[in-house]
Design a protein around this motif. Sequence first.
Motif, PDB file in Angstrom:
ATOM      1  N   GLY A  46       0.947  -1.059   0.061  1.00  0.00           N
ATOM      2  CA  GLY A  46       0.075  -0.030  -0.006  1.00  0.00           C
ATOM      3  C   GLY A  46       0.920   1.168  -0.189  1.00  0.00           C
ATOM      4  O   GLY A  46       0.687   2.302   0.831  1.00  0.00           O
ATOM      5  N   GLY A 104       5.690  10.261  11.243  1.00  0.00           N
ATOM      6  CA  GLY A 104       4.607   9.367  10.651  1.00  0.00           C
ATOM      7  C   GLY A 104       3.288   9.656  11.524  1.00  0.00           C
ATOM      8  O   GLY A 104       3.125   9.918  12.611  1.00  0.00           O
ATOM      9  N   ASN A 179     -11.752   6.645   9.084  1.00  0.00           N
ATOM     10  CA  ASN A 179     -10.790   6.816   8.061  1.00  0.00           C
ATOM     11  C   ASN A 179     -11.496   6.893   6.616  1.00  0.00           C
ATOM     12  O   ASN A 179     -12.034   5.997   5.955  1.00  0.00           O
ATOM     13  N   SER A 242       2.800  10.615   3.433  1.00  0.00           N
ATOM     14  CA  SER A 242       3.133   9.322   3.063  1.00  0.00           C
ATOM     15  C   SER A 242       2.585   8.905   1.848  1.00  0.00           C
ATOM     16  O   SER A 242       3.039   8.415   1.021  1.00  0.00           O
TER      17      SER A 242
HETATM   18  C1  LIG Z   1      -5.317   4.385   6.908  1.00  0.00           C
HETATM   19  C2  LIG Z   1      -3.708   4.556   7.162  1.00  0.00           C
HETATM   20  N1  LIG Z   1      -3.476   5.428   8.020  1.00  0.00           N
HETATM   21  C3  LIG Z   1      -2.274   5.659   8.265  1.00  0.00           C
HETATM   22  C4  LIG Z   1      -1.311   5.399   7.533  1.00  0.00           C
HETATM   23  C5  LIG Z   1       0.231   5.489   7.789  1.00  0.00           C
HETATM   24  O1  LIG Z   1       0.714   6.558   7.650  1.00  0.00           O
HETATM   25  P1  LIG Z   1       2.113   7.212   7.963  1.00  0.00           P
HETATM   26  O2  LIG Z   1       3.067   6.632   6.865  1.00  0.00           O
HETATM   27  O3  LIG Z   1       1.983   8.579   8.143  1.00  0.00           O
HETATM   28  O4  LIG Z   1       2.469   6.268   9.334  1.00  0.00           O
HETATM   29  C6  LIG Z   1      -1.476   4.205   6.634  1.00  0.00           C
HETATM   30  C7  LIG Z   1      -0.425   3.823   5.695  1.00  0.00           C
HETATM   31  O5  LIG Z   1      -0.360   2.725   5.383  1.00  0.00           O
HETATM   32  C8  LIG Z   1      -2.875   3.935   6.222  1.00  0.00           C
HETATM   33  O6  LIG Z   1      -3.009   3.415   5.048  1.00  0.00           O
END
Ligand SMILES: Cc1ncc(COP(=O)(O)O)c(C=O)c1O
Length: 441
Positions: A46, A104, A179, A242
Motif C-alpha cells: 500500500g 509518521g 478513515n 506518506s
Molecule cells: C489508513 C492509514 N493510515 C495511516 C497510514 C500510515 O501513515 P504514516 O506513514 O503517516 O505512518 C497508512 C499507511 O498505510 C494508512 O493506510
Amino acid sequence: MPERYKPLRFSNAGMRGLKVSATLSLNDRVREMWETGQDVYHLGFGESRFPVHPKISEALKKNAHQRSYLPALGILELRETIARFYEQKFQLKVSPERVVVGPGSKSLLYALTLALGEEIILPRPSWVTYAPQAHLIGKPITWVPTFPEENFILNIDTLQECMAQSQQELGNPELLIINSPNNPTGTMMPPEKIEELADFAREQGLMVISDEIYALIAHGKIPHTSIAQYYPEGSIILGGLSKHMSLGGWRFGVAILPPGRAGKALRDALQTIASSIWSCVAAPIQYAAIVAYSNDPDIDEYITLCTRIHAIRTRYLYNTLVELGVPCVEPTGAFYVFPSFKKWEKALAARGVHNNEDLAIYLLDKYHLATLPGTAFNCASNSFCLRLSSSYIDAGTDEKATKLIEAYKANPNPTTFIDQHHPRLKEVAARLAEFVHELNQ
Ligand SMILES: Cc1ncc(COP(=O)(O)O)c(C=O)c1O
C-alpha cells in the motif's frame, strides 16, 4: 558450551498475545518466490511509488546540516505552514498551536490512543494498525460492522447498537477512529454522512480520530470532507506526507487538534509522550516538510497528477473485477479495491480454500498474484475478501513511475494510458479472469 537461553518474559498482555500477522507470513512467501527467481504481481503493497518532488528533495539536501533537536511537536514555521495548507486545501481554519507533527501519523495515532479514553470504537473492516495499537496499549475494542451494500460507510444505527452493547459489557467507549478515503475499501464518506456522524458524536460526547492520510487522493466523484468541519471541538485529524507525496519512508505525520481547552490538554499530553519517546521529527525532514506544505503550485500540480494516475489504475482494477462478476464496492479514493469471492465458496472449498488466508495463498501459489486477506483488516475469515492495491504494479521503480508520469502528460486518455503503458496491470487482469473462469467451471 551449549548456549544458555533464558526465555524472555514479555511485559504485558498486549505483548504476550502478539502473533506474526498473516500479512507478514504472506510477504515472507513472496520474498521466497522472488529469491527463487519467480515473478510475482504484487498487489499487496500500500505504498505510493512516485519519485520525490525535486523541490522537496532539494530542500532536504539543503537542510542536511540541521543536526540539533527541535521542539517535540514541531518548529513554529512548519506548524504555521501546515495551518495555511489545511486552510487552502480543506477550508479549515486552523491555528498553528493546533498543529502537531510526529514521525509518521502512525506514531501520532499511537500517542493519541495511549492518551485518550479507556475503550476504542473501530469500524470493521479497518486499517491493519488500529487494532494492534489498541491491543499493545491494553484498550478493549468495540467493533462496528460496515457493509458492502452501504459502501462500507459507518451506519449510525449500527454504531449506536454496538455502543449500547459494549456499555453493558465493557464500560463507556469514548474514542472512535474513522478513515476516509478508506484503507482497505477505497471508499469515501460523503459529506452528508460525515455531518450526520458529527451530530451523533457530539450528542454522545465521543472524541473522533479522523484518519485523513488519503485526503488528497480523492478520485473526484466524492469531495473529501473532514469531520472537523462540523465537529471541530471533538475531532482530531491525522495526515502526513506518506501517501499524496509518496514519502512513507521519510516518516512525517501531522495531527490537527481541536481548538480550546480540549486541544490544549491533548497538546500537553502529546508533548509528554513525544518528548519521552521520539524527541522530535528529524530536523532535516521538518525543514523539507515546510516546502512540501507550502501550497507551491508546482507541488500542487504534482499531487493532482499522481492522484489522477492512482485513480485510473485503481479504476481499471475495479472495472476488471466488475466485468468478471466479482462483487466489489466502487473505489472513490486512495488506491485500493476490496472484492469478495464468497459467491464461489463451494468451488473454493473444492480446492481446499476455506478462508481469506487460504484464498490469498492460492492466488499467490497458482497465479503469482500477491494480495492481502480481508482478515488482516479484521473481516470474518469466511468473507473471502481480499485487498488489492494498484500502487506498485508497473511503477515499482522511480524510472518506471517517471515514465508513467511522462506518458500520462502526453496522453491522459485512461484507456490508452492503461493499454500502452501497463503491461503488468493488464497481465493481472488476465490472471484474475483465468481464476474466475476456473471457479465458474
Ligand atoms: C489508513 C492509514 N493510515 C495511516 C497510514 C500510515 O501513515 P504514516 O506513514 O503517516 O505512518 C497508512 C499507511 O498505510 C494508512 O493506510
